[in-house]
Design an enzyme around this catalytic site. Structure first.
Site, mmCIF file in Angstrom:
data_model
loop_
_atom_site.group_PDB
_atom_site.id
_atom_site.type_symbol
_atom_site.label_atom_id
_atom_site.label_comp_id
_atom_site.label_asym_id
_atom_site.label_seq_id
_atom_site.Cartn_x
_atom_site.Cartn_y
_atom_site.Cartn_z
ATOM 1 N N CYS A 194 0.743 -1.267 0.105
ATOM 2 C CA CYS A 194 -0.007 0.070 0.066
ATOM 3 C C CYS A 194 0.903 1.144 0.161
ATOM 4 O O CYS A 194 1.800 1.441 -0.725
ATOM 5 C CB CYS A 194 -0.887 -0.128 1.111
ATOM 6 S SG CYS A 194 -2.362 1.168 0.950
ATOM 7 N N HIS A 243 -3.719 -4.759 0.264
ATOM 8 C CA HIS A 243 -3.245 -5.302 1.254
ATOM 9 C C HIS A 243 -3.374 -6.886 1.323
ATOM 10 O O HIS A 243 -4.350 -7.249 1.723
ATOM 11 C CB HIS A 243 -4.107 -4.874 2.684
ATOM 12 C CG HIS A 243 -3.923 -3.326 2.936
ATOM 13 N ND1 HIS A 243 -2.900 -3.005 3.701
ATOM 14 C CD2 HIS A 243 -4.316 -2.383 2.689
ATOM 15 C CE1 HIS A 243 -3.011 -1.693 3.766
ATOM 16 N NE2 HIS A 243 -3.733 -1.185 2.957
ATOM 17 N N GLU A 263 -2.326 -8.653 3.394
ATOM 18 C CA GLU A 263 -2.483 -9.265 4.872
ATOM 19 C C GLU A 263 -3.814 -9.273 5.323
ATOM 20 O O GLU A 263 -4.290 -9.668 6.368
ATOM 21 C CB GLU A 263 -1.517 -8.557 5.887
ATOM 22 C CG GLU A 263 -2.043 -7.052 6.405
ATOM 23 C CD GLU A 263 -1.635 -5.932 5.250
ATOM 24 O OE1 GLU A 263 -1.315 -6.315 3.903
ATOM 25 O OE2 GLU A 263 -1.546 -4.945 5.461
#
Lengths: 252, 203
Positions: B81, B185, B187
């Site tokens: 990001c 993202h 994650e």
């Protein structure tokens, strides 16, 4: 293509998770950790976690709780309740919140929204607007868990929040909260039309059709729901299958 | 496999730590430049505003340490990001500001073309334009989670690994040698996100 989002909302009070009706008469629905784990397994688009007693009790967020919950979340997490300072925002992001919701504090100190947006980026600041209608049907912005009327117009306040740097606006109808009678489509559309940031519809969802209306008529980018997912057999995946069949781009 | 997560004090390092551990790495969150010399890989995560993040990196000497490890020791680096945007030559968020300069690119605000709302928030498709190892075992066009207002514009098209259809289309992943960046993202992107991080840990 960007997908519409279906967001379960978890309301937290003291040590239990509750679900409200009209912002009072809350019912206990279990432990927040269980709820987070279930939604993680169900691959939901995003999760909202609001600590609804923080601001009325004049206290800040429960960082250690959020830390634990976020560890179980491989999905985006928006956290709100009791956020009053730049340090609150920073600490919530540090323990695993992806976005921080600001409600009452934005009314007390609009510059907090600007400062947080400048520092952490607009994309992680969600402005929450609680609304209620008076007997004549005029909808205004309310504060302190929708206990006091500010007299502000929701669309005008949303526009101001966008100018201050809010990256998203969540419109939450206190009248419809927990009633499962449908979103306040008129207010959601007015807010959606007044800003160019994404708008999340909240308060009143009871059926998949209500969610379809929030996108089709309310022009929302996302829908949030609590009671519907906690107290009925309807699931976020079911909602997305319905929405997909009705022409909305969804992630399934 | 030891992976350092660079902590600028502005971002959600905890989510990245948890996800990397889930993918079999030993992850260490650090703001200490000397730690970067002791790990196998570096992750530069990110939310936050570009100038603040660069200032935070510079204050701790992390900017030079990252460049040094990546350039001289060929340590693989993943920027996520804002962390991807920081790889660029310069950014324009809040004010014009120099980046790490690891990818020849600029960072610009997303411009709405046909009523798209900005920030770009939610799940959107990632279409590969090359053969990035990070996307192995992930279907082309898989949805990943985005939350950003700015995007990277690469000077060299060869650095672009994937694109996403929004605001006329933007670069959602870059790869140059062992430097990679994802605008989304991983994650927070559940199954496919963890698959991508596993690819990074194992590359």
């Amino acid at each position: 293509m960007l997908k519409v989002r279906v967001i379960p909302t978890l309301l937290y009070r003291d040590v239990t998770l509750v679900k409200g009706v009209g912002f009072d008469a809350r019912r206990v629905v279990g432990s927040p950790m269980q709820a987070v784990q279930v939604y993680n397994l169900r691959n939901v688009d995003e999760l909202c976690f609001f600590d609804i007693t923080a601001s009325p009790q004049r206290r800040g967020p429960d960082f250690s709780l959020i830390d634990e919950l976020a560890d179980r979340c491989f999905m985006p997490l928006t956290v709100g309740g009791g956020v009053r300072t730049l340090d609150d925002v920073r600490d919530l992001l540090a323990v695993g919140a992806d976005k921080v919701a600001i409600n009452t504090a934005a009314l007390d100190d609009p510059e907090l929204v600007r400062a947080a947006s400048d520092r952490f980026g607009a994309q992680c600041i969600v402005a929450v607007i609680d609304v209620r209608a008076d007997p004549q049907g005029t909808v205004t912005v309310w504060r302190d868990n929708a206990a006091h009327d500010t007299g502000l117009d929701p669309a005008a306040w949303a526009k101001e929040l966008e100018a201050l740097g809010a990256g998203e606006v969540l419109v939450q109808s206190a009248d419809r909260d927990g009633t499962m009678s449908g979103y306040d489509l008129d207010t959601i559309r007015r807010v959606s039309d007044s800003v160019s940031v994404p708008v999340i519809a909240s308060g009143g969802a009871g059926t998949f059709e209500h969610m379809h209306e929030a996108f089709a008529d309310g022009r929302a980018s996302a829908v949030a729901a609590a009671s519907m997912f906690h107290f009925t057999e309807q699931t976020p995946m079911g909602a997305k299958q319905y929405l997909g069949a009705h022409g909305h781009p969804v992630r399934v | 496999m030891r992976v350092a997560i660079v902590d600028t004090g502005l971002c959600n390092v905890d989510s990245m730590w948890r996800a990397l551990e889930e993918c079999g790495a030993t992850a260490v969150v650090t703001a200490d430049p000397s730690v970067l010399g002791t790990v196998d890989k570096i992750v530069l995560p990110g939310v936050g505003a570009f100038p603040d993040a660069m200032a935070a990196l510079a204050a701790d000497g992390l900017d030079d340490a990252i460049r040094d490890e990546v350039t001289n020791n060929e340590v693989p680096l993943l920027g996520v990001c804002l962390g991807m945007q920081l790889l660029a030559t310069h950014g324009a968020e809040v004010r014009d500001c120099a980046g790490l300069g690891l990818i020849d690119a600029s960072v610009e605000r997303l411009e709405s073309r046909s009523g798209e709302r900005v920030p770009h928030v939610g799940w959107n498709e990632v279409h590969r334009t090359g053969d990035a190892a990070l996307l192995h075992n992930i279907p082309d066009g898989a949805d990943f989670y985005f939350v950003h207002s700015f995007h990277m514009r690469c000077a060299d098209p060869a650095d672009i690994a994937a694109a996403t259809p929004y605001c006329g289309g933007f670069t959602s992943m870059v790869v140059r040698d062992h430097v990679v960046g994802t605008q989304f993202h991983p994650e927070k992107s559940q199954t496919y996100g963890l698959a991508l991080l596993r690819n990074f840990v194992e590359m």
